[in-house]
Enzyme design. Structure first.
Site, PDB file in Angstrom:
ATOM      1  N   ARG A  33      40.433  37.103  50.821  1.00  0.00           N
ATOM      2  CA  ARG A  33      41.593  36.229  50.966  1.00  0.00           C
ATOM      3  C   ARG A  33      42.304  36.532  52.282  1.00  0.00           C
ATOM      4  NH1 ARG A  33      43.135  38.252  46.042  1.00  0.00           N
ATOM      5  NH2 ARG A  33      44.941  39.150  47.085  1.00  0.00           N
ATOM      6  N   TYR A  69      35.084  31.460  51.568  1.00  0.00           N
ATOM      7  CA  TYR A  69      35.215  32.519  50.577  1.00  0.00           C
ATOM      8  C   TYR A  69      36.071  32.065  49.390  1.00  0.00           C
ATOM      9  CZ  TYR A  69      37.132  36.457  48.119  1.00  0.00           C
ATOM     10  OH  TYR A  69      37.548  37.279  47.105  1.00  0.00           O
ATOM     11  N   GLY A 116      38.656  32.908  47.103  1.00  0.00           N
ATOM     12  CA  GLY A 116      40.095  32.721  46.960  1.00  0.00           C
ATOM     13  C   GLY A 116      40.681  31.750  47.955  1.00  0.00           C
ATOM     14  N   LYS A 171      43.510  30.796  42.933  1.00  0.00           N
ATOM     15  CA  LYS A 171      44.829  31.324  43.296  1.00  0.00           C
ATOM     16  C   LYS A 171      45.762  30.229  43.807  1.00  0.00           C
ATOM     17  CE  LYS A 171      43.219  35.552  42.661  1.00  0.00           C
ATOM     18  NZ  LYS A 171      43.456  36.308  41.435  1.00  0.00           N
ATOM     19  N   HIS A 213      49.566  36.064  37.157  1.00  0.00           N
ATOM     20  CA  HIS A 213      48.341  36.766  37.530  1.00  0.00           C
ATOM     21  C   HIS A 213      48.040  37.805  36.441  1.00  0.00           C
ATOM     22  CE1 HIS A 213      46.171  39.324  40.828  1.00  0.00           C
ATOM     23  NE2 HIS A 213      45.324  38.520  40.218  1.00  0.00           N
ATOM     24  N   SER A 223      44.758  42.458  42.159  1.00  0.00           N
ATOM     25  CA  SER A 223      43.313  42.265  42.250  1.00  0.00           C
ATOM     26  C   SER A 223      42.617  43.601  42.466  1.00  0.00           C
ATOM     27  CB  SER A 223      42.979  41.318  43.410  1.00  0.00           C
ATOM     28  OG  SER A 223      43.515  40.037  43.167  1.00  0.00           O
ATOM     29  N   ALA A 224      41.451  43.765  41.819  1.00  0.00           N
ATOM     30  CA  ALA A 224      40.627  44.978  41.935  1.00  0.00           C
ATOM     31  C   ALA A 224      41.309  46.210  41.368  1.00  0.00           C
ATOM     32  CB  ALA A 224      40.215  45.215  43.389  1.00  0.00           C
ATOM     33  N   CYS A 225      42.183  46.020  40.377  1.00  0.00           N
ATOM     34  CA  CYS A 225      42.853  47.146  39.725  1.00  0.00           C
ATOM     35  C   CYS A 225      42.501  47.254  38.243  1.00  0.00           C
ATOM     36  CB  CYS A 225      44.366  47.043  39.885  1.00  0.00           C
ATOM     37  SG  CYS A 225      44.957  47.454  41.539  1.00  0.00           S
ATOM     38  N   GLY A 226      41.405  46.633  37.820  1.00  0.00           N
ATOM     39  CA  GLY A 226      40.917  46.874  36.468  1.00  0.00           C
ATOM     40  C   GLY A 226      41.223  45.805  35.439  1.00  0.00           C
ATOM     41  N   LYS A 227      41.620  44.597  35.874  1.00  0.00           N
ATOM     42  CA  LYS A 227      41.898  43.549  34.882  1.00  0.00           C
ATOM     43  C   LYS A 227      40.643  43.190  34.097  1.00  0.00           C
ATOM     44  CE  LYS A 227      43.767  40.233  37.309  1.00  0.00           C
ATOM     45  NZ  LYS A 227      43.665  40.863  38.631  1.00  0.00           N
ATOM     46  N   THR A 228      39.526  42.978  34.806  1.00  0.00           N
ATOM     47  CA  THR A 228      38.288  42.592  34.115  1.00  0.00           C
ATOM     48  C   THR A 228      37.824  43.705  33.187  1.00  0.00           C
ATOM     49  OG1 THR A 228      37.661  41.167  35.975  1.00  0.00           O
ATOM     50  CG2 THR A 228      35.920  41.784  34.432  1.00  0.00           C
ATOM     51  N   ASN A 229      37.920  44.955  33.622  1.00  0.00           N
ATOM     52  CA  ASN A 229      37.507  46.074  32.768  1.00  0.00           C
ATOM     53  C   ASN A 229      38.338  46.147  31.498  1.00  0.00           C
ATOM     54  OD1 ASN A 229      35.471  46.879  34.470  1.00  0.00           O
ATOM     55  ND2 ASN A 229      36.594  48.566  35.397  1.00  0.00           N
ATOM     56  N   ASP A 284      42.059  37.060  34.513  1.00  0.00           N
ATOM     57  CA  ASP A 284      42.744  36.967  35.806  1.00  0.00           C
ATOM     58  C   ASP A 284      44.051  36.184  35.778  1.00  0.00           C
ATOM     59  OD1 ASP A 284      42.734  37.659  38.597  1.00  0.00           O
ATOM     60  OD2 ASP A 284      42.253  35.585  39.055  1.00  0.00           O
ATOM     61  N   ARG A 306      31.478  39.748  44.973  1.00  0.00           N
ATOM     62  CA  ARG A 306      31.902  39.103  43.727  1.00  0.00           C
ATOM     63  C   ARG A 306      30.733  38.608  42.892  1.00  0.00           C
ATOM     64  NH1 ARG A 306      37.705  38.843  42.763  1.00  0.00           N
ATOM     65  NH2 ARG A 306      38.593  39.643  44.702  1.00  0.00           N
TER      66      ARG A 306
END
Length: 586
Positions: free
Chosen positions: A110, A258, A260, A267, A287, A309-315, A334, A428
């Site tokens: 982004r 890309y 985003g 977004k 978010h 972003s990239a702080c573990g939401k999907t996990n 997300d 991604r």
């Protein structure tokens, strides 16, 4: 669209001047004037509003062909074949219907510094800092500047290309919480990805016969020099710009392919424009992941959580709990759109239809559910590839068989001794949510799922405890406003600096953050049944620089404590920052 003089002398407005007289355009004129062919669909079947939007931008962008997307499997196969011919994607024969795209190395994340909100007054978009301090809560642009930026970039930018007309729904088509958009793009990669990430195609067009829509215009761009460095991934990184005009529900994106920056339902629509619509209509566009968690007694609650972003939401959204008897099911990883029902219960939908997850760090150990989700019908971007037809990224070291060679995201041979990462840190996977083995049975419920708790959190290596609870709604809003986190590779920041990221929305506010806080605080006047608010931090480190908390499935222990607090169990201790767990209660 703004009124801009096209190269043929016509003015882009609802009425175009022809030979000094007002004249309403029709597609027959454009086809005759430009030699445009409609290769799929029939423009006459579009509603008058859509037709006007398309015609104006044909005159602006000068495409060679028009393709009205129907979202079918046949159409998708044709796009996949086209992208293979263009060199945009290559097949991954180890998996079922999976593909790998490698972008231009200058187009990988982004572009927050080139993302603007356009309003009449600066104060509508961003707070005004004092004493010469540069604000970090968004970028403002005037309507005149926006018109000039579009004119400089878009005139003739689709020459020789196809303009795809992409009708899409954010949220289930039948949900009263959903919103509709039309994206015009010259990128088949965007079309194929939007088919995964949104409900896209003919059923949306049918609904659009009577509904209004968010206008989205995107082009990968044509560099001013005329030289395209990487023909398989055209872009114009020097002039990339992402523009939003909330007053007109318009999004304009130029120069980047890309995710985003180009998948404008994500977004741009779901958060920046979505948050302004939510403010007008009295709801929240956030978010946040959404998960359902069931305890050993069979009691189920839904939780929303805001992490950068990239702080573990999907996990977290796809967690495999380590605590016996617990079950987690995923509604979304997300974005959450949340609205009060007639009983004052906050209900949430996931407006997306897929997962656009960060690949590095995702593995069978960290997130087996995600790994089981992505091995069919997936577009991977900027990951490494393997000689047996698969993918690789950092975190998958234990999953590569001996003798398998690895090619990095730039197409170079890679070994564990290489000095650069195999996959781009922001690489991604774009995969359908319906494939998730633990997708929640109610994930497409038109009315949404009831939210009992909201979590805030980020990457805080020091000073912030594992979990604490807000005393009330106002305190919870303060906690969200005070959020900070290490920067990640999801945007163009350099190094791991601790940044203020209120509500995990710093890059995504569609309007002034002060007004946003006022909107959140106003929720107290809308319901007496508000969710409890908590803050979590999985990323605290000890003196040796290692994480103190094991994370992943062990996070179920923290969710267990949160569920007990929702039932008002006496397992917390009041402190100056809020309520923390009693000793031995986690």
């Amino acid at each position: 669209m703004p009124d801009i003089a096209g190269t043929n002398g016509y003015i882009l407005s609802n009425e175009i001047t022809k030979n000094g007289k007002n004249w309403t355009p029709n597609v027959g004129f454009y086809q005759q004037l430009r030699g445009i062919s409609v290769v799929s669909g029939n423009i006459r079947d579009l509603s008058p509003k859509i037709k006007s939007f398309v015609e104006q931008n044909i005159d602006l962008c000068h495409p060679e062909r028009i393709h009205i997307c129907d979202g079918t499997e046949k159409e998708n196969n044709q796009l996949i074949q086209l992208m293979q011919q263009q060199g945009t994607i290559v097949p991954l024969p180890k998996y079922q219907n999976c593909w790998l795209a490698r972008t231009n190395p200058a187009d990988t994340a982004r572009v927050e510094s080139k993302t603007f909100i356009c309003t009449d007054e600066r104060s509508e978009t961003i707070p005004t800092p004092k004493n010469g301090i540069k604000g970090t809560l968004g970028n403002w642009m005037s309507p005149k500047q926006m018109d000039e930026a579009i004119k400089e970039r878009f005139i003739g930018c689709m020459r020789g290309r196809t303009m795809y007309i992409v009708p899409f729904s954010m949220g289930p088509i039948t949900s009263p919480l959903s919103k509709i958009g039309i994206e015009l793009t010259d990128s088949p990669y965007v079309v194929a990805s939007m088919r995964i990430m949104t409900r896209m195609g003919a059923p949306v067009l049918q609904k659009l016969q009577k509904d209004d829509f968010v206008k989205c215009l995107h082009s990968v761009g044509a560099p001013a020099s005329g030289f395209i460095e990487n023909p398989s991934w055209p872009c114009d990184p020097e002039r990339t710009i992402i523009l939003h005009k909330p007053q007109n529900n318009e999004i304009v994106s130029y120069g980047s392919g890309y995710g985003g920056n180009s998948l404008l339902g994500k977004k741009c629509f779901a958060l920046r424009i979505g948050s302004t619509i939510a403010k007008r209509e009295g709801w929240l566009a956030e978010h946040m992941l959404i998960l359902g968690i069931t305890n050993p007694q069979g009691e189920k609650k839904y939780i929303a959580a805001a992490f950068p972003s990239a702080c573990g939401k999907t996990n977290l959204a796809m967690m495999t709990p380590s605590l016996p008897g617990y079950k987690v099911e995923c509604v979304g990883d997300d974005i959450a759109w949340m609205r009060f029902d007639k009983n004052g219960q906050l209900r949430a939908i996931n407006p997306e239809n897929g997962f656009f997850g960060v690949a590095p760090g995702t593995s069978t150990k960290s997130n087996p559910i995600a790994m089981n989700t992505v091995y069919k019908n997936t577009i991977f971007t900027n990951v490494a590839s393997t000689s047996d037809g698969g993918v690789f990224w950092e975190g998958m070291e234990d999953e590569i068989q001996p003798g398998v060679a690895i090619t990095d995201w730039k197409g170079q041979k890679w070994t564990k001794d290489s000095s650069t990462p195999a996959a781009h840190p922001n690489s991604r996977f774009c995969t359908p949510a319906s494939q998730c083995p633990i997708i929640d049975p109610e994930w497409e419920a038109p009315e949404g799922v009831p939210i009992s708790a909201i979590l805030f959190g980020g990457r805080r290596p020091v000073g912030v405890p594992l979990v604490y609870e807000a005393r009330d709604w106002q305190h919870g809003v303060f906690i969200g406003a005070a959020m900070r986190s290490e920067s990640t590779a999801a945007a163009e920041h350099k190094g791991k600096v601790i940044m203020h990221d209120p509500f995990a929305m710093r890059p995504f506010f569609g309007y002034n953050f002060g007004h946003y806080l006022k909107h959140w605080l106003s929720m107290e006047t809308r319901s007496s049944n508000l969710p409890k608010i908590f803050h979590v931090n999985w990323f605290r480190k000890g003196t040796e620089g290692k994480f103190l908390w094991p994370g992943f499935g062990e996070n179920s222990r923290v969710l267990d404590w949160i569920l007990r607090r929702l039932d008002y169990e006496d397992c917390g201790v009041d402190t100056p920052i809020g309520i923390i767990p009693r000793k031995d209660s986690v």
